[in-house]
Design an enzyme around this catalytic site. Structure first.
Site, short mmCIF file in Angstrom:
data_model
loop_
_atom_site.label_atom_id
_atom_site.label_comp_id
_atom_site.label_asym_id
_atom_site.label_seq_id
_atom_site.Cartn_x
_atom_site.Cartn_y
_atom_site.Cartn_z
N ASP A 152 -9.36 5.68 -8.11
CA ASP A 152 -8.61 6.06 -9.30
C ASP A 152 -8.33 4.85 -10.21
OD1 ASP A 152 -7.08 7.74 -10.94
OD2 ASP A 152 -5.24 7.23 -9.87
N ASN A 208 -7.49 0.68 1.52
CA ASN A 208 -6.52 1.61 0.97
C ASN A 208 -7.03 3.03 1.12
OD1 ASN A 208 -4.09 2.20 -0.86
ND2 ASN A 208 -5.75 3.25 -1.94
N ASN A 232 1.06 5.65 1.99
CA ASN A 232 1.24 6.17 0.63
C ASN A 232 1.66 7.63 0.74
OD1 ASN A 232 0.20 3.71 -0.10
ND2 ASN A 232 -1.81 4.49 -0.72
N TYR A 236 3.03 11.22 -1.57
CA TYR A 236 3.20 11.83 -2.90
C TYR A 236 3.88 13.19 -2.83
CZ TYR A 236 0.82 7.98 -5.09
OH TYR A 236 0.51 6.71 -5.57
N TYR A 275 1.59 15.42 -5.69
CA TYR A 275 0.37 16.12 -5.27
C TYR A 275 0.68 17.26 -4.31
CZ TYR A 275 -2.15 12.32 -7.51
OH TYR A 275 -2.63 11.42 -8.44
N GLU A 289 3.11 3.33 -1.51
CA GLU A 289 2.93 4.06 -2.78
C GLU A 289 3.76 5.33 -2.74
OE1 GLU A 289 -1.02 5.09 -4.21
OE2 GLU A 289 -1.80 3.13 -3.61
N TRP A 292 4.46 3.45 -6.92
CA TRP A 292 3.17 3.36 -7.64
C TRP A 292 3.40 3.84 -9.04
CZ3 TRP A 292 -1.19 0.99 -6.67
CH2 TRP A 292 -2.36 1.35 -7.37
N LYS A 309 1.40 6.72 -13.88
CA LYS A 309 2.49 6.51 -12.91
C LYS A 309 3.17 5.16 -13.11
CE LYS A 309 0.72 9.71 -9.47
NZ LYS A 309 -0.66 9.87 -9.96
C1 BDP Z 1 -3.25 6.97 -4.37
C2 BDP Z 1 -4.22 5.82 -4.59
C3 BDP Z 1 -4.06 5.17 -5.96
C4 BDP Z 1 -3.98 6.25 -7.01
C5 BDP Z 1 -2.77 7.12 -6.72
C6 BDP Z 1 -2.60 8.23 -7.77
O1 BDP Z 1 -4.04 4.83 -3.59
O2 BDP Z 1 -5.15 4.32 -6.20
O3 BDP Z 1 -3.93 5.73 -8.30
O4 BDP Z 1 -2.98 7.74 -5.49
O5 BDP Z 1 -3.23 9.27 -7.60
O6 BDP Z 1 -3.76 7.90 -3.54
O7 BDP Z 1 -1.91 8.03 -8.74
#
Ligand code: BDP
Length: 647
Positions: free
Chosen positions: A217, A454, A517, A519, A523, A556, A601, A621
């Site tokens: 990304d 990563n 990480n 989300y 997500y 993240e 992040w 982000k």
């Molecule tokens: C994570 C990745 C990062 C992405 C982020 C995103 O490590 O590189 O930019 O998600 O989706 O999974 O913003």
């Protein structure tokens, strides 16, 4: 000039700016005295050692060493049909346009905005006559992704991998008396067997299409991204140095000379208070010593004190002197804590990118310093070099600013269900990257940890295809030797991989610390922060159960917010939603004593490929916009980070 086959050289040279650094590397290279011409001429007839692997020590100047930057405008030509080499472009580039070096090509010219193929760079340079009799080196800080280099039409060699330095000994190829022509063929194709890679679309049914098609990304910027430096050293010179420090002030120093030279090296460690001297005997080019500092002033974010280590190979009339900054500190993972100088430390900061308007991924020192100012303003003490090694210059500045760095390889988005020969090619490349990264960054006090990857996955994101069997084991076989290699190369720092929530706990367990990480609320459980909070707590409980004796860090978490977009009640993509989500994560994670850091992040919005996921080809982000203006989340986090962390 050396290449007589060029007949349009005069015209071309007339167009080229013959300045030194354009405000790029000049400030980073320590000022020094150029090697004296008469001394150099006297040595010109001395026999020379075989070149071997050239030194990649950062080319600081000294009384015996000189550096010249080739930062300027170079000649540039894209080669989409890959015909350049067959047509002899390495002996003279026609139909070129001028391009800045260092910089990515993508944001300079419209027609190569999304171009990821081959392109040629060419420049002229002269060397100081005082360099006669010296060893002359040519060092590239980073060329993304492959480089093939010619000097005066003669091939010097090549390099594969986009983010680490490489060098050539050009003593026998360079012309001291006249113009030299340096030509570089850069190529940045997105290929399955590279690191970073792309998912095998013949095997996976992907739901999201990116243009350019990357598996990661961020934008696949290409070009000569970091300084190109000429460097003159004595024939026998220091090739490598490894410094290890302990809290009682013992500084162990291992030295390697460029040749199998035997003799004495003087060493001195100094700051504005005192100087401690020592010496080492080198036999067959290698030697070591320990210097003890009384009452050492330790390096830390609160007091990033640096000493100057000066090494002098006492080689009669041709000594070599090299100096670098070092810090005295220790770092270790113990129980479920990360200890800096023996005391628990909590990391506040970000995952970042080398990503700047117009420069692309090209070195931009003013922006690095501005970013570090903003990082301090918000209350951060650390960052991760997501998702590739950053410039030497950034690492030197992090030492000076007292920032703790998680140093990451370029292995982002590895997929372990791709064919075995692909895994092998990636593994070979990553071994090289790890070796070069540790070799380059081992002496930086700022580097507190190596991150080997990563978000490695068994199957790519954006597919609902079933997970093929065996991916977990393939990943374990892939990573285990890489952890071993890293620990062999450097026994003084923890090693980890950054995994994604739900990723393999077996892979996480290979690390000295666990980095995840997460989300929730973006997500997954999109728009539902109350449910996201419960899910986060349950994720933490599961992680702790899997790794009861290891420190855990959230590397993240975050939400996209288009600057200026607002809503009440908060909704996704608004500044309020982003601020609420980040605040929730920071509040929840602060309650667990085994969590040693939170890196939301991301530091700033950054360029990505175009897709239905990314408005304006940007990941939003960022706490700061791409122009470094703070969003609401930056102010809220600053308030949270103004009080000391619980450790
Ligand atoms: C994570 C990745 C990062 C992405 C982020 C995103 O490590 O590189 O930019 O998600 O989706 O999974 O913003």
């Amino acid at each position: 000039m050396a290449d007589n086959s060029r007949n349009d050289g005069e015209t071309r040279r007339g167009l080229v700016t013959r300045r030194g650094a354009v405000g790029v590397t000049g400030g980073m290279v320590l000022a020094g005295v150029a090697a004296g011409a008469s001394q150099a001429q006297a040595r010109a007839s001395q026999p020379r050692p075989a070149s071997g692997v050239p030194s990649i020590l950062y080319p600081h100047e000294s009384v015996t060493r000189s550096t010249k930057s080739l930062a300027a405008t170079w000649r540039f030509r894209a080669d989409p049909k890959d015909v350049g080499e067959a047509e002899g472009w390495q002996t003279g580039l026609k139909d070129f346009r001028l391009i800045p070096v260092p910089a990515s090509w993508n944001d300079i010219f419209d027609d190569v905005r999304n171009y990821v193929g081959s392109a040629w760079y060419e420049t002229d340079f002269r060397v100081d006559k005082g360099w006669a009799g010296q060893r002359i080196h040519l060092r590239f800080g980073s060329v993304n992704y492959t480089a093939k280099v010619w000097l005066n039409g003669k091939p010097l060699g090549g390099h594969v991998g986009g983010h680490l330095p490489f060098a050539f000994d050009i003593t026998d190829t360079v012309s001291i008396d006249g113009d030299n022509v340096l030509t570089v063929l850069v190529e940045n194709k997105i290929q399955l067997d590279r690191v970073p890679s792309t998912p095998d679309r013949t095997r996976w049914h992907m739901h999201t299409v990116h243009f350019p098609q990357t598996a990661y990304d961020f934008f696949p910027y290409a070009g000569i991204h970091r300084p190109v430096l000429l460097h003159a050293t004595p024939d026998v010179h220091l090739k490598d140095v490894t410094v290890k420090t302990s809290l009682d002030g013992k500084v162990s120093i291992e030295l390697e000379a460029s040749a199998a030279w035997s003799g004495k090296a003087s060493v001195a460690i100094s700051d504005d208070r005192a100087e401690q001297k020592g010496s080492a005997i080198l036999t067959g080019g290698k030697g070591s010593t320990v210097v003890s500092l009384k009452n050492p002033r330790l390096w830390s974010p609160d007091d990033p004190h640096l000493y100057t280590l000066t090494i002098r190979l006492e080689n009669g009339a041709a000594p070599d002197e090299y100096a670098l900054k070092i810090g005295v500190r220790t770092i270790e993972a113990k129980g479920d804590k990360l200890l800096l100088n023996g005391k628990p430390v909590f990391l506040r900061g970000f995952g970042k990118h080398e990503d700047f308007p117009i420069h692309g991924r090209g070195l931009d020192v003013p922006s690095i310093i501005r970013d570090f100012q903003l990082l301090k303003w918000i209350g951060g003490n650390s960052f991760r070099t997501s998702h590739y090694p950053y410039s030497d210059e950034a690492m030197m500045l992090a030492d000076e600013h007292g920032l703790l760095v998680i140093d990451e390889t370029p292995a982002v988005s590895l997929v372990f269900a791709d064919p075995p020969e692909i895994q092998e090619a990636r593994s070979r490349q990553l071994r090289q990257d790890i070796t070069d990264l540790v070799r380059r960054d081992k002496n930086h006090p700022c580097v507190i940890m190596w991150s080997l990857a990563n978000e490695p996955l068994v199957k790519p994101f954006h597919t609902t295809d079933p997970e093929p069997p065996g991916g977990n084991e393939t990943g374990l076989k892939f990573f285990s030797p890489l952890f071993d290699l890293t620990r062999q190369l450097d026994s003084t720092r923890p090693v980890t991989i950054v995994s994604v929530q739900g990723g393999s706990t077996d892979w996480q367990a290979l690390g000295d610390v666990v980095c995840v990480n997460s989300y929730q609320g973006w997500y997954s459980l999109s728009g539902q922060l109350d449910l996201a909070e419960e899910a986060l707590k349950s994720d933490v409980a599961k992680l702790r159960a899997s790794h009861p004796n290891k420190p855990i860090m959230f590397t993240e978490f975050g939400a996209d917010a288009v600057a200026g977009m607002h809503a009440h009640p908060p909704e996704m993509w608004t500044e309020e939603y982003q601020a609420d989500m980040v605040e929730m994560y920071i509040r929840v994670l602060a309650d667990y004593p085994f969590i040693f850091g939170t890196h939301p992040w991301a530091f700033a919005d950054f360029r990505t490929s175009q897709s239905i996921m990314r408005v304006g080809a940007l990941n939003h982000k960022g706490f700061f916009t791409r122009e470094r203006k703070p969003k609401l989340v930056a102010h809220r986090t600053r308030a949270l980070w103004s009080t000391p962390a619980k450790v």
